[in-house]
Design a protein around this motif. Structure first.
Motif, PDB file in Angstrom:
ATOM      1  N   LEU A  24     -12.792  18.512-131.867  1.00  4.12           N
ATOM      2  CA  LEU A  24     -13.741  18.366-132.960  1.00  4.12           C
ATOM      3  C   LEU A  24     -15.182  18.476-132.448  1.00  4.12           C
ATOM      4  N   ALA A  25     -15.470  17.881-131.301  1.00  4.01           N
ATOM      5  CA  ALA A  25     -16.810  17.989-130.723  1.00  4.01           C
ATOM      6  C   ALA A  25     -17.156  19.450-130.425  1.00  4.01           C
ATOM      7  N   VAL A  26     -16.233  20.174-129.831  1.00  3.99           N
ATOM      8  CA  VAL A  26     -16.463  21.599-129.546  1.00  3.99           C
ATOM      9  C   VAL A  26     -16.610  22.371-130.852  1.00  3.99           C
ATOM     10  N   SER A  27     -15.837  22.001-131.859  1.00  2.00           N
ATOM     11  CA  SER A  27     -15.937  22.661-133.170  1.00  2.00           C
ATOM     12  C   SER A  27     -17.316  22.460-133.786  1.00  2.00           C
ATOM     13  N   ILE A  28     -17.837  21.251-133.697  1.00  3.55           N
ATOM     14  CA  ILE A  28     -19.159  20.962-134.260  1.00  3.55           C
ATOM     15  C   ILE A  28     -20.240  21.746-133.523  1.00  3.55           C
ATOM     16  N   ILE A  29     -20.144  21.808-132.210  1.00  2.00           N
ATOM     17  CA  ILE A  29     -21.096  22.598-131.417  1.00  2.00           C
ATOM     18  C   ILE A  29     -20.991  24.072-131.804  1.00  2.00           C
ATOM     19  N   THR A  30     -19.772  24.543-131.995  1.00  2.00           N
ATOM     20  CA  THR A  30     -19.556  25.942-132.374  1.00  2.00           C
ATOM     21  C   THR A  30     -20.174  26.235-133.735  1.00  2.00           C
ATOM     22  N   ILE A  31     -19.950  25.358-134.696  1.00  2.00           N
ATOM     23  CA  ILE A  31     -20.516  25.569-136.031  1.00  2.00           C
ATOM     24  C   ILE A  31     -22.037  25.522-135.976  1.00  2.00           C
ATOM     25  N   LEU A  32     -22.576  24.558-135.251  1.00  2.00           N
ATOM     26  CA  LEU A  32     -24.024  24.468-135.090  1.00  2.00           C
ATOM     27  C   LEU A  32     -24.560  25.768-134.493  1.00  2.00           C
ATOM     28  N   GLY A  33     -23.909  26.253-133.441  1.00  2.00           N
ATOM     29  CA  GLY A  33     -24.340  27.493-132.809  1.00  2.00           C
ATOM     30  C   GLY A  33     -24.208  28.687-133.716  1.00  2.00           C
ATOM     31  N   ALA A  34     -23.085  28.773-134.442  1.00  2.00           N
ATOM     32  CA  ALA A  34     -22.839  29.928-135.303  1.00  2.00           C
ATOM     33  C   ALA A  34     -23.809  29.977-136.473  1.00  2.00           C
ATOM     34  N   VAL A  35     -24.017  28.860-137.134  1.00  2.00           N
ATOM     35  CA  VAL A  35     -24.933  28.833-138.275  1.00  2.00           C
ATOM     36  C   VAL A  35     -26.364  29.052-137.797  1.00  2.00           C
ATOM     37  N   GLY A  36     -26.755  28.299-136.746  1.00  2.00           N
ATOM     38  CA  GLY A  36     -28.105  28.472-136.224  1.00  2.00           C
ATOM     39  C   GLY A  36     -28.320  29.869-135.653  1.00  2.00           C
ATOM     40  N   GLY A  37     -27.360  30.358-134.890  1.00  2.00           N
ATOM     41  CA  GLY A  37     -27.494  31.668-134.276  1.00  2.00           C
ATOM     42  C   GLY A  37     -27.533  32.809-135.290  1.00  2.00           C
ATOM     43  N   SER A  38     -26.711  32.715-136.313  1.00  3.66           N
ATOM     44  CA  SER A  38     -26.684  33.793-137.305  1.00  3.66           C
ATOM     45  C   SER A  38     -27.922  33.775-138.222  1.00  3.66           C
TER      46      SER A  38
ATOM     47  N   ALA B 150       9.222  14.449-129.287  1.00  2.11           N
ATOM     48  CA  ALA B 150      10.454  13.853-129.828  1.00  2.11           C
ATOM     49  C   ALA B 150      11.210  13.087-128.753  1.00  2.11           C
ATOM     50  N   ASN B 151      11.026  13.462-127.500  1.00  2.00           N
ATOM     51  CA  ASN B 151      11.737  12.829-126.385  1.00  2.00           C
ATOM     52  C   ASN B 151      10.813  11.997-125.502  1.00  2.00           C
ATOM     53  N   THR B 152       9.677  11.621-126.018  1.00  2.00           N
ATOM     54  CA  THR B 152       8.707  10.909-125.192  1.00  2.00           C
ATOM     55  C   THR B 152       9.185   9.500-124.850  1.00  2.00           C
ATOM     56  N   GLN B 153       8.808   9.075-123.684  1.00  2.00           N
ATOM     57  CA  GLN B 153       9.093   7.709-123.249  1.00  2.00           C
ATOM     58  C   GLN B 153       7.874   6.817-123.427  1.00  2.00           C
ATOM     59  N   SER B 154       6.749   7.433-123.764  1.00  2.00           N
ATOM     60  CA  SER B 154       5.507   6.664-123.906  1.00  2.00           C
ATOM     61  C   SER B 154       4.737   7.121-125.149  1.00  2.00           C
ATOM     62  N   PRO B 155       5.227   6.771-126.352  1.00  2.00           N
ATOM     63  CA  PRO B 155       4.557   7.223-127.571  1.00  2.00           C
ATOM     64  C   PRO B 155       3.124   6.708-127.703  1.00  2.00           C
ATOM     65  N   GLU B 156       2.865   5.512-127.211  1.00  2.00           N
ATOM     66  CA  GLU B 156       1.516   4.957-127.305  1.00  2.00           C
ATOM     67  C   GLU B 156       0.534   5.774-126.466  1.00  2.00           C
ATOM     68  N   ALA B 157       0.935   6.113-125.246  1.00  2.00           N
ATOM     69  CA  ALA B 157       0.076   6.909-124.372  1.00  2.00           C
ATOM     70  C   ALA B 157      -0.101   8.325-124.926  1.00  2.00           C
ATOM     71  N   ASP B 158       0.960   8.895-125.471  1.00  2.00           N
ATOM     72  CA  ASP B 158       0.859  10.234-126.054  1.00  2.00           C
ATOM     73  C   ASP B 158      -0.059  10.233-127.274  1.00  2.00           C
ATOM     74  N   PHE B 159       0.011   9.182-128.093  1.00  2.00           N
ATOM     75  CA  PHE B 159      -0.871   9.084-129.247  1.00  2.00           C
ATOM     76  C   PHE B 159      -2.329   8.972-128.791  1.00  2.00           C
ATOM     77  N   ALA B 160      -2.583   8.186-127.779  1.00  2.00           N
ATOM     78  CA  ALA B 160      -3.942   8.047-127.240  1.00  2.00           C
ATOM     79  C   ALA B 160      -4.450   9.387-126.708  1.00  2.00           C
ATOM     80  N   ARG B 161      -3.582  10.146-126.035  1.00  2.00           N
ATOM     81  CA  ARG B 161      -3.969  11.477-125.544  1.00  2.00           C
ATOM     82  C   ARG B 161      -4.284  12.415-126.708  1.00  2.00           C
ATOM     83  N   MET B 162      -3.490  12.318-127.772  1.00  2.00           N
ATOM     84  CA  MET B 162      -3.731  13.166-128.942  1.00  2.00           C
ATOM     85  C   MET B 162      -5.076  12.831-129.584  1.00  2.00           C
ATOM     86  N   ILE B 163      -5.408  11.560-129.639  1.00  2.00           N
ATOM     87  CA  ILE B 163      -6.719  11.160-130.180  1.00  2.00           C
ATOM     88  C   ILE B 163      -7.836  11.780-129.350  1.00  2.00           C
ATOM     89  N   ARG B 164      -7.737  11.663-128.031  1.00  2.00           N
ATOM     90  CA  ARG B 164      -8.784  12.219-127.160  1.00  2.00           C
ATOM     91  C   ARG B 164      -8.872  13.734-127.303  1.00  2.00           C
TER      92      ARG B 164
END
Length: 154
Positions: free
Chosen positions: A136-150, A116-130
């Protein structure tokens, strides 16, 4: 009624909506905002939309955690956390912990006030995307591991 089957069903549905929501935000919402909003308005608009999803994410994360704990306790799977072959179980708990901390501690107590008090909303949005892409990448690896492992893949 089979409590184990019910807990597994709740667990899968909770993960589906939780990680599915992360995928939607990462692959649809954020790119749309990037393409349609002015750089200085993206973060504000994202927060407006995200507020409608946050309570749902909290519910799904709580249900995933509670049902996962129930499954581990009910099947007495604690020893798997001492065995490296079950790396995907460690990853599930770690990912759940990160999201639980984000949704219940970091966002409400720190992040909303900071953004709410950011001075750089564009940079903060870019950080949020990353950050969303990484989670999401870690989530996909986790799901792959969990389904495959189980199912004996690992």
């Amino acid at each position: 009624m089979d409590d184990f089957a019910l807990a597994r069903t709740v667990h899968v549905i909770a993960v589906l909506f939780w990680i599915g929501g992360v995928g939607f935000v990462t692959w649809v919402l954020m790119p749309t905002l990037k393409a349609t909003e002015l750089p200085q308005d993206r973060l504000r608009r994202f927060q407006q939309m995200e507020a409608r999803f946050a309570w749902q994410a909290r519910v799904w994360v709580l249900l995933a955690g509670a049902s996962g704990l129930w499954l581990v306790a009910r099947a007495d799977l604690w020893s798997r956390f001492l065995d490296g072959r079950f790396w995907w179980m460690h990853l599930m708990v770690a990912l759940w912990t990160v999201f639980a901390l984000m949704l219940f501690v970091i966002e409400p107590l720190h992040l909303h006030r900071r953004l709410a008090n950011t001075q750089s909303p564009e940079a903060d949005f870019a950080r949020m995307i990353r950050l969303h892409q990484l989670l999401l990448a870690v989530s996909i690896i986790t799901i792959l591991g969990a389904v495959g492992g189980s199912h004996g893949l690992f």
